[in-house]
Design a protein around this motif. Structure first.
Motif, PDB file in Angstrom:
ATOM      1  N   SER A  63     -72.898 -40.546  40.752  1.00  0.00           N
ATOM      2  CA  SER A  63     -72.974 -40.339  39.318  1.00  0.00           C
ATOM      3  C   SER A  63     -74.150 -39.440  39.003  1.00  0.00           C
ATOM      4  N   GLU A  64     -74.129 -38.878  37.803  1.00  0.00           N
ATOM      5  CA  GLU A  64     -75.221 -38.028  37.344  1.00  0.00           C
ATOM      6  C   GLU A  64     -76.168 -38.876  36.498  1.00  0.00           C
ATOM      7  N   LEU A  65     -77.440 -38.745  36.780  1.00  0.00           N
ATOM      8  CA  LEU A  65     -78.432 -39.541  36.062  1.00  0.00           C
ATOM      9  C   LEU A  65     -79.557 -38.649  35.562  1.00  0.00           C
ATOM     10  N   SER A  66     -79.862 -38.786  34.276  1.00  0.00           N
ATOM     11  CA  SER A  66     -81.059 -38.142  33.744  1.00  0.00           C
ATOM     12  C   SER A  66     -82.236 -39.087  33.951  1.00  0.00           C
ATOM     13  N   LEU A  67     -83.434 -38.603  33.693  1.00  0.00           N
ATOM     14  CA  LEU A  67     -84.608 -39.459  33.836  1.00  0.00           C
ATOM     15  C   LEU A  67     -84.547 -40.617  32.846  1.00  0.00           C
ATOM     16  N   ASP A  68     -84.156 -40.343  31.614  1.00  0.00           N
ATOM     17  CA  ASP A  68     -84.072 -41.405  30.604  1.00  0.00           C
ATOM     18  C   ASP A  68     -83.038 -42.455  30.987  1.00  0.00           C
ATOM     19  N   GLU A  69     -81.901 -42.009  31.506  1.00  0.00           N
ATOM     20  CA  GLU A  69     -80.868 -42.953  31.940  1.00  0.00           C
ATOM     21  C   GLU A  69     -81.364 -43.804  33.109  1.00  0.00           C
ATOM     22  N   SER A  70     -82.115 -43.194  33.999  1.00  0.00           N
ATOM     23  CA  SER A  70     -82.668 -43.930  35.140  1.00  0.00           C
ATOM     24  C   SER A  70     -83.646 -44.993  34.668  1.00  0.00           C
ATOM     25  N   ILE A  71     -84.479 -44.642  33.703  1.00  0.00           N
ATOM     26  CA  ILE A  71     -85.447 -45.610  33.165  1.00  0.00           C
ATOM     27  C   ILE A  71     -84.714 -46.764  32.489  1.00  0.00           C
ATOM     28  N   THR A  72     -83.647 -46.454  31.770  1.00  0.00           N
ATOM     29  CA  THR A  72     -82.864 -47.508  31.109  1.00  0.00           C
ATOM     30  C   THR A  72     -82.284 -48.474  32.132  1.00  0.00           C
ATOM     31  N   GLN A 120     -83.243 -52.530  32.731  1.00  0.00           N
ATOM     32  CA  GLN A 120     -82.196 -53.554  32.683  1.00  0.00           C
ATOM     33  C   GLN A 120     -82.167 -54.407  33.952  1.00  0.00           C
ATOM     34  N   ASN A 121     -82.471 -53.801  35.088  1.00  0.00           N
ATOM     35  CA  ASN A 121     -82.234 -54.453  36.371  1.00  0.00           C
ATOM     36  C   ASN A 121     -83.491 -54.931  37.088  1.00  0.00           C
ATOM     37  N   ASN A 122     -84.658 -54.441  36.701  1.00  0.00           N
ATOM     38  CA  ASN A 122     -85.851 -54.748  37.476  1.00  0.00           C
ATOM     39  C   ASN A 122     -86.224 -56.230  37.366  1.00  0.00           C
ATOM     40  N   GLN A 139     -95.104 -50.113  33.617  1.00  0.00           N
ATOM     41  CA  GLN A 139     -95.222 -49.854  35.049  1.00  0.00           C
ATOM     42  C   GLN A 139     -93.868 -49.473  35.646  1.00  0.00           C
ATOM     43  N   VAL A 140     -92.812 -50.127  35.180  1.00  0.00           N
ATOM     44  CA  VAL A 140     -91.471 -49.798  35.667  1.00  0.00           C
ATOM     45  C   VAL A 140     -91.091 -48.376  35.267  1.00  0.00           C
ATOM     46  N   ARG A 141     -91.441 -47.980  34.034  1.00  0.00           N
ATOM     47  CA  ARG A 141     -91.182 -46.603  33.600  1.00  0.00           C
ATOM     48  C   ARG A 141     -91.896 -45.602  34.511  1.00  0.00           C
ATOM     49  N   LEU A 142     -93.151 -45.894  34.812  1.00  0.00           N
ATOM     50  CA  LEU A 142     -93.911 -44.985  35.675  1.00  0.00           C
ATOM     51  C   LEU A 142     -93.323 -44.955  37.080  1.00  0.00           C
ATOM     52  N   ASP A 143     -93.009 -46.116  37.626  1.00  0.00           N
ATOM     53  CA  ASP A 143     -92.437 -46.169  38.982  1.00  0.00           C
ATOM     54  C   ASP A 143     -91.110 -45.415  39.042  1.00  0.00           C
ATOM     55  N   THR A 144     -90.284 -45.584  38.012  1.00  0.00           N
ATOM     56  CA  THR A 144     -88.991 -44.888  37.981  1.00  0.00           C
ATOM     57  C   THR A 144     -89.187 -43.386  37.868  1.00  0.00           C
ATOM     58  N   THR A 145     -90.102 -42.972  36.998  1.00  0.00           N
ATOM     59  CA  THR A 145     -90.366 -41.544  36.821  1.00  0.00           C
ATOM     60  C   THR A 145     -90.882 -40.920  38.107  1.00  0.00           C
ATOM     61  N   THR A 146     -91.826 -41.592  38.757  1.00  0.00           N
ATOM     62  CA  THR A 146     -92.373 -41.085  40.012  1.00  0.00           C
ATOM     63  C   THR A 146     -91.292 -40.986  41.080  1.00  0.00           C
ATOM     64  N   ALA A 147     -90.456 -42.017  41.175  1.00  0.00           N
ATOM     65  CA  ALA A 147     -89.377 -42.007  42.169  1.00  0.00           C
ATOM     66  C   ALA A 147     -88.359 -40.907  41.866  1.00  0.00           C
ATOM     67  N   ILE A 166     -84.202 -48.737  40.379  1.00  0.00           N
ATOM     68  CA  ILE A 166     -83.286 -48.807  39.241  1.00  0.00           C
ATOM     69  C   ILE A 166     -82.215 -49.885  39.422  1.00  0.00           C
ATOM     70  N   GLY A 167     -82.228 -50.578  40.573  1.00  0.00           N
ATOM     71  CA  GLY A 167     -81.313 -51.691  40.777  1.00  0.00           C
ATOM     72  C   GLY A 167     -79.917 -51.296  41.214  1.00  0.00           C
ATOM     73  N   MET A 168     -79.794 -50.188  41.937  1.00  0.00           N
ATOM     74  CA  MET A 168     -78.501 -49.760  42.461  1.00  0.00           C
ATOM     75  C   MET A 168     -78.476 -49.965  43.970  1.00  0.00           C
ATOM     76  N   PRO A 169     -77.278 -49.995  44.593  1.00  0.00           N
ATOM     77  CA  PRO A 169     -77.217 -50.084  46.055  1.00  0.00           C
ATOM     78  C   PRO A 169     -78.043 -48.973  46.702  1.00  0.00           C
ATOM     79  N   LEU A 170     -78.740 -49.310  47.774  1.00  0.00           N
ATOM     80  CA  LEU A 170     -79.676 -48.369  48.369  1.00  0.00           C
ATOM     81  C   LEU A 170     -79.005 -47.103  48.881  1.00  0.00           C
TER      82      LEU A 170
END
Length: 426
Positions: A32-41, A45-47, A135-143, A217-221
């Protein structure tokens, strides 16, 4: 027989269509296609860290209800039964049943102090949810940026491999006609092998960064996502001074520190309550007799008061402890504010340093590209050396890598600055 065959065909067709739709859905879900904002969302939700913080918030809320109960009446019901007798005599039964009510009217401020403490702790837990989210926002953005960085590095290393492969073909062609020495071929082969190893390393780094991103982001690795965004330069408009002031107002740590001070103040109130009297209303309704619950009724209503005149210094010791705790949290508040300001300054400085490298790295890429073309032209014309071409290629690869690194550093440090400022705090 003919009718049976006719009936089977639609069923087979339906099953085949269903499998096709299922496979398509699985393929769509896997990629799937993911933007940064979608990834943070997705991460929010999953963290699991956020879910644990929410559980702490709920626990703290019920802590308020628990302490508030200290000012409310309590009702208790008790009953006892006995059977006694002697040899040769009939046994006797006796029952006692009581209903007691107790209502504290005044506790010297103890319950009120405990309620204030519980409310401050609930505020700390509530702000703690925002702290975890930041912190989750920062970790997601960095990743997210790490995946983009490693993907771009794969492209750079692939271009290097392609360029050296083409160069090796030309070197071999010149060697076959006797215009260059065998050493040029060997050196070109070594450099190509090194470039292929670097490409392998870049691919591995990309795979690891993708797995880390999926974990956050809580998806399969093993999910393969296409990133909509790219490493780009977007200027940070706020000045350092304004960033610091914003951080001192919005950072969850600052808010939690103030709530900790409030809780310590309430603790002093609780300690002081030991010097004050307590007043309560109580009432009892009782029944006693040989039949349960008792055939004789009695009741009482009264007001009780107590004042601990001397407790061997226990209350005074508690007051001293509460004051020491107050001094500690005041120092902690100053330390927190200094730490927040330092974090903002460090992130801002690192961001500005990376920002300066972005422009210089672009210039370096342009110069390195021109140098490679010139070196290749000279070598193929017989007036340059193989070493010049290889050095120029390595310089271009390094310049491209530095450019990608500068963009990555800028975006990550900008994200750290926004987290340090508390821009995402609700």
């Amino acid at each position: 027989m003919l009718q049976k065959k006719i009936r089977v065909k639609p069923v087979v067709s339906l099953l085949a269509t269903g499998l096709l739709v299922l496979n398509t859905a699985i393929s769509f879900a896997a990629t799937s296609e993911l933007s940064l904002d979608e990834s943070i969302t997705l991460a929010l939700q999953n963290n699991p860290s956020i879910k644990m913080a929410l559980a702490d918030k709920d626990k703290a809320f019920w802590g308020i209800k628990e302490t508030e109960g200290g000012n409310m009446p309590t009702v208790s019901l008790g009953s006892s039964g006995n059977r006694s007798g002697a040899e040769g005599a009939a046994s006797n039964d006796s029952f006692n049943t009581s209903l007691k009510v107790n209502w504290p009217l005044y506790t010297g401020g103890r319950v009120e102090g405990l309620v204030d403490q519980a409310k401050s702790n609930a505020n700390i837990a509530s702000v703690g949810v925002e702290k975890v989210k930041e912190q989750v926002r920062l970790d997601t953005t960095t990743a997210y940026f790490s995946v983009l960085q490693n993907n771009n590095l794969i492209k750079v290393n692939q271009e290097t491999v392609n360029s050296l492969t083409e160069h090796l073909k030309n070197v071999k062609a010149q060697y076959e006609v006797g215009t260059i020495a065998k050493s040029d071929v060997l050196r070109s082969e070594v450099e190509l092998a090194n470039a292929q190893q670097n490409l392998t390393k870049a691919q591995n780094a990309y795979d690891v960064s993708v797995a880390s991103f999926n974990n956050i982001i809580g998806m399969p690795l093993d999910s393969q996502n296409t990133m909509k965004d790219d490493l780009a330069y977007v200027q940070y408009e706020t000045s350092l001074e304004d960033s610091i002031q914003m951080a001192l107002q919005k950072r969850p740590e600052i808010i939690q520190s103030q709530d900790t001070i409030n809780a310590a103040k309430a603790g002093m109130k609780v300690a002081d309550s030991g010097k004050m009297p307590t007043v309560a209303v109580n009432g009892t309704q009782g029944w006693s007799g040989s039949d349960f619950p008792g055939d004789k009724s009695n009741w009482s209503v009264g007001v009780s008061a107590s004042w601990n005149v001397f407790d061997a210094g226990v209350t005074n010791s508690k007051i001293k402890q509460a004051k020491a705790a107050m001094d500690k949290v005041n120092e902690g508040d100053r330390q927190t504010r200094t730490g927040v300001e330092l974090e903002v300054r460090q992130a801002y400085s690192s961001m500005k340093e990376a920002e300066a490298r972005i422009e210089t790295s672009k210039v370096a890429v342009g110069k390195a590209t021109e140098d490679l073309k010139a070196s290749q032209a000279k070598y193929y014309a017989g007036v340059g050396t193989n070493l010049d071409v290889i050095d120029a290629q390595m310089s271009l690869t390094q310049a491209d890598t530095n450019s990608i690194q500068a963009l990555y550093d800028y975006n990550v440090n900008k994200a750290k600055l926004e987290k340090a400022v508390g821009i995402g705090v609700e």
